[in-house]
Design an enzyme around this catalytic site. Sequence first.
Site, mmCIF file in Angstrom:
data_model
loop_
_atom_site.group_PDB
_atom_site.id
_atom_site.type_symbol
_atom_site.label_atom_id
_atom_site.label_comp_id
_atom_site.label_asym_id
_atom_site.label_seq_id
_atom_site.Cartn_x
_atom_site.Cartn_y
_atom_site.Cartn_z
ATOM 1 C CB SER A 20 2.033 1.302 1.971
ATOM 2 O OG SER A 20 1.709 2.092 3.087
ATOM 3 C CB CYS A 128 -4.837 7.696 0.283
ATOM 4 S SG CYS A 128 -6.063 6.779 1.233
HETATM 5 C C1 LIG Z 1 -6.289 -2.107 4.188
HETATM 6 C C2 LIG Z 1 -5.409 -1.351 3.225
HETATM 7 C C3 LIG Z 1 -4.663 -0.273 3.695
HETATM 8 C C4 LIG Z 1 -3.842 0.453 2.813
HETATM 9 N N1 LIG Z 1 -3.092 1.503 3.293
HETATM 10 C C5 LIG Z 1 -2.252 2.172 2.450
HETATM 11 C C6 LIG Z 1 -1.386 3.201 2.949
HETATM 12 O O1 LIG Z 1 -1.343 3.495 4.142
HETATM 13 N N2 LIG Z 1 -0.594 3.855 2.042
HETATM 14 C C7 LIG Z 1 -0.579 3.529 0.706
HETATM 15 O O2 LIG Z 1 0.172 4.146 -0.061
HETATM 16 N N3 LIG Z 1 -1.361 2.531 0.227
HETATM 17 C C8 LIG Z 1 -2.192 1.860 1.064
HETATM 18 N N4 LIG Z 1 -2.960 0.817 0.564
HETATM 19 C C9 LIG Z 1 -2.866 0.447 -0.876
HETATM 20 C C10 LIG Z 1 -1.906 -0.731 -1.088
HETATM 21 O O3 LIG Z 1 -0.605 -0.412 -0.674
HETATM 22 C C11 LIG Z 1 -1.885 -1.166 -2.572
HETATM 23 O O4 LIG Z 1 -1.440 -0.088 -3.368
HETATM 24 C C12 LIG Z 1 -3.240 -1.644 -3.088
HETATM 25 O O5 LIG Z 1 -3.947 -2.331 -2.092
HETATM 26 C C13 LIG Z 1 -3.125 -2.520 -4.338
HETATM 27 O O6 LIG Z 1 -2.376 -3.699 -4.089
HETATM 28 P P1 LIG Z 1 -3.079 -5.121 -3.680
HETATM 29 O O7 LIG Z 1 -4.193 -5.340 -4.663
HETATM 30 O O8 LIG Z 1 -1.993 -6.137 -3.761
HETATM 31 O O9 LIG Z 1 -3.616 -4.944 -2.286
HETATM 32 C C14 LIG Z 1 -3.783 0.082 1.428
HETATM 33 C C15 LIG Z 1 -4.523 -1.024 0.990
HETATM 34 C C16 LIG Z 1 -5.325 -1.750 1.848
HETATM 35 C C17 LIG Z 1 -6.083 -2.938 1.330
#
Ligand SMILES: Cc1cc2nc3c(=O)[nH]c(=O)nc-3n(C[C@H](O)[C@H](O)[C@H](O)COP(=O)(O)O)c2cc1C
Length: 300
Positions: A20, A128
């Site tokens: 997300s 969050c």
């Molecule tokens: C720019 C950005 C926006 C995000 N927005 C959300 C969100 O709206 N809701 C949510 O549950 N997680 C949000 N996340 C968290 C990601 O879904 C994920 O859990 C986290 O980034 C770890 O995964 P990754 O290392 O592959 O990015 C966001 C992450 C990033 C980088």
Amino acid sequence: MDMKVNIAGVEWNNPVTVASGTFGSGAEFAEFADLNRIGAVTTKGVANIPWAGNPTPRVAETYGGMMNAVGLQNPGIDLFCERDIPFLRKYDTKIIVNVCGKSTEDYCEVVERLADEDVDMLEINISCPNVKEGGIAFGQDPKAAEAITKAVKKYAKQPVIMKLSPNVTSIAEMAKAVEAGGADAVSLINTLTGMKVDIQRKAFVLANKTGGVSGPAIHPIAVRMVYEAVNAVNVPIIGMGGIATAEDAIEMLLVGASAVSVGTANFYNPAVTMEIVDGIEKYMEAQGFASVADMVGIVK
Ligand SMILES: Cc1cc2nc3c(=O)[nH]c(=O)nc-3n(C[C@H](O)[C@H](O)[C@H](O)COP(=O)(O)O)c2cc1C
């Protein structure tokens, strides 16, 4: 080879979704990635009313990843239902709507509104770190996490995935709490709270001072936490955190995640999800796995 997975009664074509907030609501990436080849699209968090998000700057690069304090900017549930659901429904992929809120009532309002919409699963973000109220307040206290899970389950028609924060002492305890509240599945991890200083300006890089760290740098932490959650509960786990290659995704599956989610890597390689699906398939072929389920959790 059987790439299909069953997550809380919903059959995905393959075990890969997008995290997300890193894939918009799908439309932003449709030019670069074939949404038909992604098991499920998880949307950016949506609230009962539009949110403006945090002041800028709100993203920064870090070693092996990034830091963000976007603050869940979103257009609100009305525009989302009108514009984003019909767009995604055109594709052969499952739709997971990520829900955010500042109070129990906010979350329940969105979940109730989605009950009659054509979406497959709900992911409730109680993790969050970048919004002052709500979000993390529910995600760091097991009792509050259980209570919010119970509350949304009353209104939900679709299976509910509770999304956990890594910013806790015991991830197993948090997973057990949401399972006790009736969660149909659990996803983890959200971002780890970090801080970065601009030494020339002698000021914090992000206007919010702190931000959530994501990307390959957090992957080993995510694998450990997924393993701990898998061993604490009986519901399926969706593993995420720093997945950038098929190897990273396979690690998560081997420690027991039933599916995986790719986040930050989409920003620098918008086709990464398709490469990961292909890579998992090749690995299964080489290792003689007939189905994804055969490899889930075999590393104990
Ligand atoms: C720019 C950005 C926006 C995000 N927005 C959300 C969100 O709206 N809701 C949510 O549950 N997680 C949000 N996340 C968290 C990601 O879904 C994920 O859990 C986290 O980034 C770890 O995964 P990754 O290392 O592959 O990015 C966001 C992450 C990033 C980088």
